[in-house]
Write a protein that holds these residues in place. Structure first.
Motif, PDB file in Angstrom:
ATOM      1  N   LEU A  61      -0.579  -3.537  -3.749  1.00  0.00           N
ATOM      2  CA  LEU A  61       0.424  -3.862  -5.123  1.00  0.00           C
ATOM      3  C   LEU A  61      -0.979  -4.080  -6.510  1.00  0.00           C
ATOM      4  CD1 LEU A  61       3.011  -5.139  -6.375  1.00  0.00           C
ATOM      5  CD2 LEU A  61       2.042  -7.486  -6.011  1.00  0.00           C
TER       6      LEU A  61
ATOM      7  N   ASP B  61       1.946  -4.778 -11.719  1.00  0.00           N
ATOM      8  CA  ASP B  61       3.189  -5.512 -11.603  1.00  0.00           C
ATOM      9  C   ASP B  61       3.601  -3.916 -10.609  1.00  0.00           C
ATOM     10  OD1 ASP B  61       5.376  -7.228 -11.195  1.00  0.00           O
ATOM     11  OD2 ASP B  61       6.066  -4.612 -12.775  1.00  0.00           O
ATOM     12  N   ARG B  62       2.701  -3.178 -10.909  1.00  0.00           N
ATOM     13  CA  ARG B  62       3.946  -1.659  -9.313  1.00  0.00           C
ATOM     14  C   ARG B  62       2.798  -1.973  -8.111  1.00  0.00           C
ATOM     15  NH1 ARG B  62       5.284   2.694 -12.556  1.00  0.00           N
ATOM     16  NH2 ARG B  62       5.450   1.798 -15.464  1.00  0.00           N
ATOM     17  N   LEU B  63       4.051  -2.123  -7.397  1.00  0.00           N
ATOM     18  CA  LEU B  63       3.699  -1.420  -5.844  1.00  0.00           C
ATOM     19  C   LEU B  63       3.506  -0.212  -6.048  1.00  0.00           C
ATOM     20  CD1 LEU B  63       3.285  -2.983  -3.286  1.00  0.00           C
ATOM     21  CD2 LEU B  63       5.385  -2.639  -2.626  1.00  0.00           C
TER      22      LEU B  63
ATOM     23  N   ASN C  19       5.146   4.800  -6.765  1.00  0.00           N
ATOM     24  CA  ASN C  19       4.660   3.241  -7.136  1.00  0.00           C
ATOM     25  C   ASN C  19       5.789   2.836  -8.053  1.00  0.00           C
ATOM     26  OD1 ASN C  19       4.563   3.396 -10.914  1.00  0.00           O
ATOM     27  ND2 ASN C  19       3.353   4.144  -9.763  1.00  0.00           N
TER      28      ASN C  19
ATOM     29  N   LYS D  79       7.021  -3.844   2.298  1.00  0.00           N
ATOM     30  CA  LYS D  79       6.005  -3.547   2.988  1.00  0.00           C
ATOM     31  C   LYS D  79       5.798  -2.691   4.470  1.00  0.00           C
ATOM     32  CE  LYS D  79       2.599  -5.402   0.248  1.00  0.00           C
ATOM     33  NZ  LYS D  79       0.983  -6.674  -0.807  1.00  0.00           N
TER      34      LYS D  79
ATOM     35  N   LEU E 121       8.592  -8.900  -0.549  1.00  0.00           N
ATOM     36  CA  LEU E 121       7.475  -8.093  -0.627  1.00  0.00           C
ATOM     37  C   LEU E 121       7.002  -8.112   0.849  1.00  0.00           C
ATOM     38  CD1 LEU E 121       6.176  -6.698  -2.779  1.00  0.00           C
ATOM     39  CD2 LEU E 121       4.382  -8.706  -2.662  1.00  0.00           C
TER      40      LEU E 121
ATOM     41  N   LEU F 261       7.494  -4.273  -9.528  1.00  0.00           N
ATOM     42  CA  LEU F 261       8.652  -5.106  -8.962  1.00  0.00           C
ATOM     43  C   LEU F 261       9.714  -5.783 -10.348  1.00  0.00           C
ATOM     44  CD1 LEU F 261       5.227  -8.046  -7.450  1.00  0.00           C
ATOM     45  CD2 LEU F 261       7.100  -6.252  -6.016  1.00  0.00           C
TER      46      LEU F 261
END
Ligand code: BES
Ligand code: ZN
Length: 459
Positions: free
Chosen positions: A107, A110-112, A432, A20, A16, A435
């Motif tokens: 984040l 659960d959505r980046l 978005n 990023k 993760l 994950l």
């Protein structure tokens, strides 16, 4: 115990953080101010891939943004895949609608959320991490890989076609693999076997030499904005059909089998309306929403400007008007032919008193892949294993113009194994990806490399 899967599981936090970093490059290919950032993103990926063990990782200069290639050829006798993706992204405007700065991934549940997380950096990342885990745990990949990552997909890949022509030997593979599409729905992975083509045009109308008082001159002096509105509305009829003569001549009709297969998916039209906050949808007469989205050509005005748009009212007859219009195409339409037909249509309707200049922007051919290809079957099985639920076949309204060129120039069929989501907001604020899909994508990619040799051998 599968050490590679265990590693992917154990590395979630690290991955993760690495994603990023990749998302932090403002690699907007259409923005001249981002030229350095696009290159820096390419260099970052080149270094990452080199560290993974792709020793010939090269960033190739082009007249535009650079193209990254790298290969791993340590599996003699096994098939070779061409893994394509793009590291450029769309512009971020309107910036004030983003909940966070677009290049600082955040984040939310659960959505980046970040520009490019679904389209396409996050999906490319899933593949890279699957390969890295295999190389770390097993010291080898089950297939040979040629990586091809470009920085110009979002501007129509202007330099990639010539690059394919010039590098056929380097890019030689048994099939191409792309993860740059969306799954049918959250929890319903899919293989996309059809993409639309694109013909993007810009219309400029020039009337009088300067803006005029709309009372002193309005009426007999032809107003370019009025004419533009007429021309644009002439492109479609009330049945949702494109009203350009000859436009449908090359369209491949939908077969009864394909219509039945679409219907069997149980597409959630109400859910679409709800998520877009619209009360009605207007598919082409005689077709369902899904049929229109996936297999019927469309015409949309993307932008329309001219005259006075400031606050309040100003009485003015503008000297100019312009509009950007796109046509999404299906097999066997071609962008050049469609542009010719549209140009003829517009010139036929154009009144005197204004001049029309037509600029042809992106052009991309549609693509339709055979669903019985062994690589497609490997993709279906890999998605099921990666996401823990069976995959479905779908088509798509978006375009990836290079897919047709892979077939025509390199003789390669493409597997479109997408990890995006229909509500990923690609090209919009707050893009978005879950994950679940980023990690599921890693597992599906891993299984694809493992399963491909068996499926190819059986064929
Ligand atoms: N990833 C998209 C294509 C796509 C969009 C697939 C939606 C599945 C769902 C790709 O990056 C893209 O946006 N392509 C452009 C191509 C154009 C700029 C030539 C598109 O479709 O607008
Ligand atoms: Zn895109």
């Amino acid at each position: 115990m599968d050490k590679v899967l265990a590693r992917l599981d154990a590395m979630k936090e690290v991955h993760l953080a690495e994603l990023k970093t990749l998302l932090a490059f403002p690699s907007i290919s259409t923005d001249p101010a981002c030229v350095q950032a696009v290159r820096a993103c390419g260099e970052h990926l080149r270094d990452q891939v080199r560290a993974m063990g792709f020793t010939d990782s090269v960033l190739h200069d082009t007249p535009g943004h650079p193209i990254l290639t790298a290969s791993w050829k340590g599996a003699p006798g096994a098939p070779t895949i061409l893994l394509y993706g793009h590291y450029d992204v769309q512009p971020v405007d309107p910036l004030d609608l983003w909940r966070h700065p677009p290049f600082e991934a955040v984040l939310e549940g659960d959505r980046l959320v970040a520009r490019g997380v679904a389209d396409d950096k996050g999906q490319v990342f899933s593949h890279l991490k699957a390969m890295e885990a295999l190389l770390k745990e097993e010291g080898a990949l089950p297939v040979n890989v040629v990586l091809l990552l470009e920085g110009e997909e979002e501007i129509g890949s202007p330099n990639l076609g010539p690059f394919l022509e010039a590098n056929k030997e380097l890019l030689k593979a048994d099939c191409a693999v792309i993860s740059d599409t969306a799954m049918f729905a959250q929890g319903r992975p899919s293989i996309t076997y059809g993409l639309k083509g694109l013909c993007y045009l810009e219309l400029e109308l020039e009337g009088p030499s300067h803006d005029l008082h709309s009372g002193s001159f309005g009426g007999p002096v032809v107003n370019p904005l009025n004419v533009m509105a007429d021309l644009l509305s002439s492109l479609k009829d009330r049945q949702g059909r494109v009203a350009v003569e000859g436009f449908y001549d090359a369209v491949l009709p939908l077969s009864a089998e394909e219509r039945a297969a679409f219907a069997a998916l149980g597409y959630d039209e109400e859910g679409l309306k709800h998520s877009l906050a619209v009360e009605e949808l207007a598919p082409e007469a005689g077709y369902t929403v899904l049929e229109h989205l996936w297999a019927r050509p469309t015409c949309d005005v993307n932008g329309f400007v001219g005259g006075f748009t400031g606050e309040g009212a100003k009485t003015v007859l503008p000297a100019k008007a312009s509009a950007k219009v796109s046509f999404r195409l299906v097999p066997h339409q071609t962008p050049d032919k469609v542009a010719d037909l549209v140009e003829a249509h517009l010139r036929r309707l154009l009144p005197g008193g204004v001049r029309l200049t037509l600029t042809r922007h992106h052009a991309g051919k549609p693509a339709l892949a055979p669903i019985d290809h062994p690589a497609v079957r490997a993709g279906m099985e890999a998605l099921e294993k990666g996401f823990g639920t069976p995959a479905v076949y779908q088509r798509e309204g978006g375009s990836i113009p290079i897919v047709a060129a892979f077939d025509e120039i390199l003789g390669q069929k493409t597997v479109l194994m997408g990890f995006g989501l229909p509500d990923s907001r690609c090209h919009s604020p707050n893009e978005n990806l879950s994950l679940e899909n980023i990690y599921g994508g890693m597992r599906a990619a891993l299984w694809f490399y493992r399963l491909l040799p068996q499926h190819m051998a059986r064929a």
